[in-house]
Design a protein around this motif. Structure first.
Motif, PDB file in Angstrom:
ATOM      1  N   ALA A   1       0.850  -1.195   0.000  1.00  0.00           N
ATOM      2  CA  ALA A   1       0.000   0.000   0.000  1.00  0.00           C
ATOM      3  C   ALA A   1       0.879   1.236   0.000  1.00  0.00           C
ATOM      4  N   ASP A   2       0.341   2.320  -0.569  1.00  0.00           N
ATOM      5  CA  ASP A   2       0.999   3.622  -0.521  1.00  0.00           C
ATOM      6  C   ASP A   2       0.344   4.456   0.568  1.00  0.00           C
ATOM      7  N   VAL A   3       1.150   4.956   1.477  1.00  0.00           N
ATOM      8  CA  VAL A   3       0.646   5.766   2.582  1.00  0.00           C
ATOM      9  C   VAL A   3       1.501   7.016   2.708  1.00  0.00           C
ATOM     10  N   ALA A   4       1.001   7.982   3.435  1.00  0.00           N
ATOM     11  CA  ALA A   4       1.741   9.231   3.635  1.00  0.00           C
ATOM     12  C   ALA A   4       2.970   8.987   4.511  1.00  0.00           C
ATOM     13  N   MET A   5       4.037   9.702   4.210  1.00  0.00           N
ATOM     14  CA  MET A   5       5.245   9.632   5.040  1.00  0.00           C
ATOM     15  C   MET A   5       4.931  10.160   6.438  1.00  0.00           C
ATOM     16  N   PRO A   6       5.201   9.385   7.502  1.00  0.00           N
ATOM     17  CA  PRO A   6       4.903   9.869   8.849  1.00  0.00           C
ATOM     18  C   PRO A   6       5.860  10.979   9.281  1.00  0.00           C
ATOM     19  N   VAL A   7       5.402  11.773  10.210  1.00  0.00           N
ATOM     20  CA  VAL A   7       6.198  12.892  10.735  1.00  0.00           C
ATOM     21  C   VAL A   7       6.414  12.660  12.227  1.00  0.00           C
ATOM     22  N   PRO A   8       7.646  12.714  12.705  1.00  0.00           N
ATOM     23  CA  PRO A   8       7.887  12.473  14.132  1.00  0.00           C
ATOM     24  C   PRO A   8       7.359  13.614  14.992  1.00  0.00           C
ATOM     25  N   GLY A   9       6.701  13.255  16.077  1.00  0.00           N
ATOM     26  CA  GLY A   9       6.234  14.236  17.032  1.00  0.00           C
ATOM     27  C   GLY A   9       7.272  14.470  18.114  1.00  0.00           C
ATOM     28  N   PRO A  10       6.918  15.219  19.147  1.00  0.00           N
ATOM     29  CA  PRO A  10       7.866  15.451  20.243  1.00  0.00           C
ATOM     30  C   PRO A  10       8.349  14.135  20.850  1.00  0.00           C
ATOM     31  N   GLY A  11       9.672  14.024  21.034  1.00  0.00           N
ATOM     32  CA  GLY A  11      10.237  12.818  21.636  1.00  0.00           C
ATOM     33  C   GLY A  11      10.303  11.623  20.708  1.00  0.00           C
ATOM     34  N   GLU A  12      10.119  11.845  19.404  1.00  0.00           N
ATOM     35  CA  GLU A  12      10.129  10.751  18.440  1.00  0.00           C
ATOM     36  C   GLU A  12      11.177  10.988  17.355  1.00  0.00           C
ATOM     37  N   VAL A  13      11.499   9.909  16.629  1.00  0.00           N
ATOM     38  CA  VAL A  13      12.395  10.011  15.477  1.00  0.00           C
ATOM     39  C   VAL A  13      11.789   9.246  14.311  1.00  0.00           C
ATOM     40  N   LEU A  14      12.143   9.679  13.114  1.00  0.00           N
ATOM     41  CA  LEU A  14      11.745   8.974  11.898  1.00  0.00           C
ATOM     42  C   LEU A  14      12.951   8.178  11.407  1.00  0.00           C
ATOM     43  N   VAL A  15      12.733   6.880  11.152  1.00  0.00           N
ATOM     44  CA  VAL A  15      13.803   6.006  10.671  1.00  0.00           C
ATOM     45  C   VAL A  15      13.455   5.545   9.263  1.00  0.00           C
ATOM     46  N   HIS A  16      14.366   5.766   8.328  1.00  0.00           N
ATOM     47  CA  HIS A  16      14.233   5.229   6.971  1.00  0.00           C
ATOM     48  C   HIS A  16      14.849   3.835   6.940  1.00  0.00           C
ATOM     49  N   ALA A  17      14.080   2.857   6.506  1.00  0.00           N
ATOM     50  CA  ALA A  17      14.535   1.465   6.512  1.00  0.00           C
ATOM     51  C   ALA A  17      15.552   1.215   5.408  1.00  0.00           C
TER      52      ALA A  17
ATOM     53  N   GLU B   1       8.690   1.512   4.485  1.00  0.00           N
ATOM     54  CA  GLU B   1       9.865   2.288   4.086  1.00  0.00           C
ATOM     55  C   GLU B   1      10.395   3.152   5.204  1.00  0.00           C
ATOM     56  N   ALA B   2       9.504   3.637   6.066  1.00  0.00           N
ATOM     57  CA  ALA B   2       9.917   4.525   7.151  1.00  0.00           C
ATOM     58  C   ALA B   2       8.976   4.333   8.325  1.00  0.00           C
ATOM     59  N   LEU B   3       9.505   4.551   9.521  1.00  0.00           N
ATOM     60  CA  LEU B   3       8.732   4.297  10.733  1.00  0.00           C
ATOM     61  C   LEU B   3       9.069   5.344  11.780  1.00  0.00           C
ATOM     62  N   VAL B   4       8.040   5.877  12.412  1.00  0.00           N
ATOM     63  CA  VAL B   4       8.231   6.786  13.539  1.00  0.00           C
ATOM     64  C   VAL B   4       8.221   5.963  14.827  1.00  0.00           C
ATOM     65  N   VAL B   5       9.245   6.173  15.654  1.00  0.00           N
ATOM     66  CA  VAL B   5       9.350   5.437  16.914  1.00  0.00           C
ATOM     67  C   VAL B   5       9.766   6.404  18.023  1.00  0.00           C
ATOM     68  N   PRO B   6       9.531   6.046  19.280  1.00  0.00           N
ATOM     69  CA  PRO B   6      10.065   6.871  20.377  1.00  0.00           C
ATOM     70  C   PRO B   6      11.582   6.973  20.280  1.00  0.00           C
ATOM     71  N   ALA B   7      12.106   8.109  20.655  1.00  0.00           N
ATOM     72  CA  ALA B   7      13.551   8.326  20.556  1.00  0.00           C
ATOM     73  C   ALA B   7      14.337   7.372  21.445  1.00  0.00           C
ATOM     74  N   THR B   8      13.664   6.732  22.411  1.00  0.00           N
ATOM     75  CA  THR B   8      14.341   5.784  23.303  1.00  0.00           C
ATOM     76  C   THR B   8      14.417   4.382  22.700  1.00  0.00           C
ATOM     77  N   ALA B   9      13.747   4.136  21.567  1.00  0.00           N
ATOM     78  CA  ALA B   9      13.635   2.778  21.038  1.00  0.00           C
ATOM     79  C   ALA B   9      14.826   2.302  20.213  1.00  0.00           C
ATOM     80  N   PRO B  10      15.425   3.111  19.337  1.00  0.00           N
ATOM     81  CA  PRO B  10      16.472   2.576  18.458  1.00  0.00           C
ATOM     82  C   PRO B  10      17.732   2.155  19.212  1.00  0.00           C
TER      83      PRO B  10
END
Length: 330
Positions: A18-34, A101-110
């Motif tokens: 599926a094609d979905v919109a690129m997520p945007v990280p909120g406060p305390g989050e990061v976007l990771v490109h796979a 392709e990309a995932l927003v996660v808490p900055a403490t997760a990676p």
């Protein structure tokens, strides 16, 4: 961006690109490109709807990915854009989510990765985390000499072979084909037994001059679990980390009492025990990242498929075609 979702559980055909919109990280989050996305049995269990820790639908069933930090949310100063990282759903609020392709996660997760670490190899590390968690737990205060690993050419099995050789253990493993025997030997196994042609218990005792092995790592279960007990040396430990053949038909405690003079231990292991101890879980992953960076382990990639071919990757997993890790590539 592209992702793969399931809206209902079932066969590989329910995996829908599926094609979905690129997520945007909120406060305390990061976007990771796979860069690379691991495919494993937990993903199959999510897809078929039998995973005990099933995420709500619709979901993306992937459990781990490697990549780079692509964007920082407000207040995040612990990461830099472009930094290599590993993501595992074990560090997220729910399992799954990584076939994307990309995932927003808490900055403490990676998990931070050294720049020299190969991202394909890093995506294989969750299997090593499971194997290392089992080995390091049994090793506490003990000197082991030998281990029997069921399915020595499998994902966790081959990771356990490499880690056991790193610990200077004699490694005996079971396989089901000549190709898997060659593969497991390349990972460092000393002795391999084709369970279709040979009796596992008899061969293990022959190979150990009747003593048995100090440790058995088994994910099969079923009637063969009793033989796993019988192939243990005195004070040996059997770790059952899955039971794909079901539970043993006989009384397993009765079997242990019959072997009382050997003082055996049976341990049922799941990585989910570390859900209650996330700091230890992260420490274990950090240790296997260090082993990778030092060249002590060598993850093997069996196949790299485009993300849209996730269904084909699942078919390979279910057929047992993979010798090493299957990766999806965005």
């Amino acid at each position: 961006m592209q992702t793969v979702l399931i809206h209902k559980t079932g066969g590989p055909e329910v995996l829908e690109p599926a094609d979905v919109a690129m997520p945007v990280p909120g406060p305390g989050e990061v976007l990771v490109h796979a860069a690379a996305i691991g495919v494993g049995w937990p993903d199959v269990l999510i897809r078929t709807g039998v995973y005990k820790w099933m995420p709500p639908l619709p979901t993306s069933p992937g459990s781990d990915m490697s990549g780079r930090i692509a964007a920082l949310g407000a207040g995040v100063d612990t990461w830099t854009v472009g930094q290599k990282v590993l993501i595992t759903a074990r560090e997220l609020k729910q399992r799954g989510g990584c076939y994307t392709e990309a995932l927003v996660v808490p900055a403490t997760a990676p998990f931070p990765l050294p720049e020299a670490v190969d991202l394909d190899a890093a995506a294989c590390l969750p299997n090593y985390q499971v194997a290392w968690a089992m080995l390091r737990d049994v090793l506490q205060g003990r000197k082991l000499r030998s281990v029997f690993i069921a399915g020595a050419a499998g994902g966790v099995g081959s990771a356990a072979v490499q880690l056991a050789r790193h610990l200077d253990l004699t490694v005996i493993g079971s396989v089901s084909s000549a190709a898997k025997e060659r593969f497991a030997r390349e990972q460092g196994a000393d002795h391999l037994i084709d369970y279709r042609r040979e009796n596992l218990l008899t061969r293990v005792l022959e190979l150990t001059d009747g003593r048995g092995v100090d440790l058995v790592l088994d994910h099969i279960g079923g009637p063969g679990l009793n033989d796993c007990l019988k192939m243990l040396a005195p004070s040996g430990t059997l770790v059952s980390y899955n039971a794909i053949a079901g539970l043993p038909s006989s009384d397993i405690f009765g079997e242990m009492r019959a072997l009382l003079s050997r003082s055996l231990t049976l341990r049922c292991f799941s990585m989910h025990v570390l859900d209650a101890d996330p700091s230890l879980r992260r420490q274990i992953m950090t240790e296997v990242i260090d082993l990778l960076a030092r060249g002590a382990i060598r993850p093997v990639v069996s196949a790299r498929l485009p993300l849209a071919q996730a269904a084909d990757a699942h078919r390979m997993i279910e057929r047992g075609d993979a010798l090493g890790k299957i990766l999806l590539v965005p």
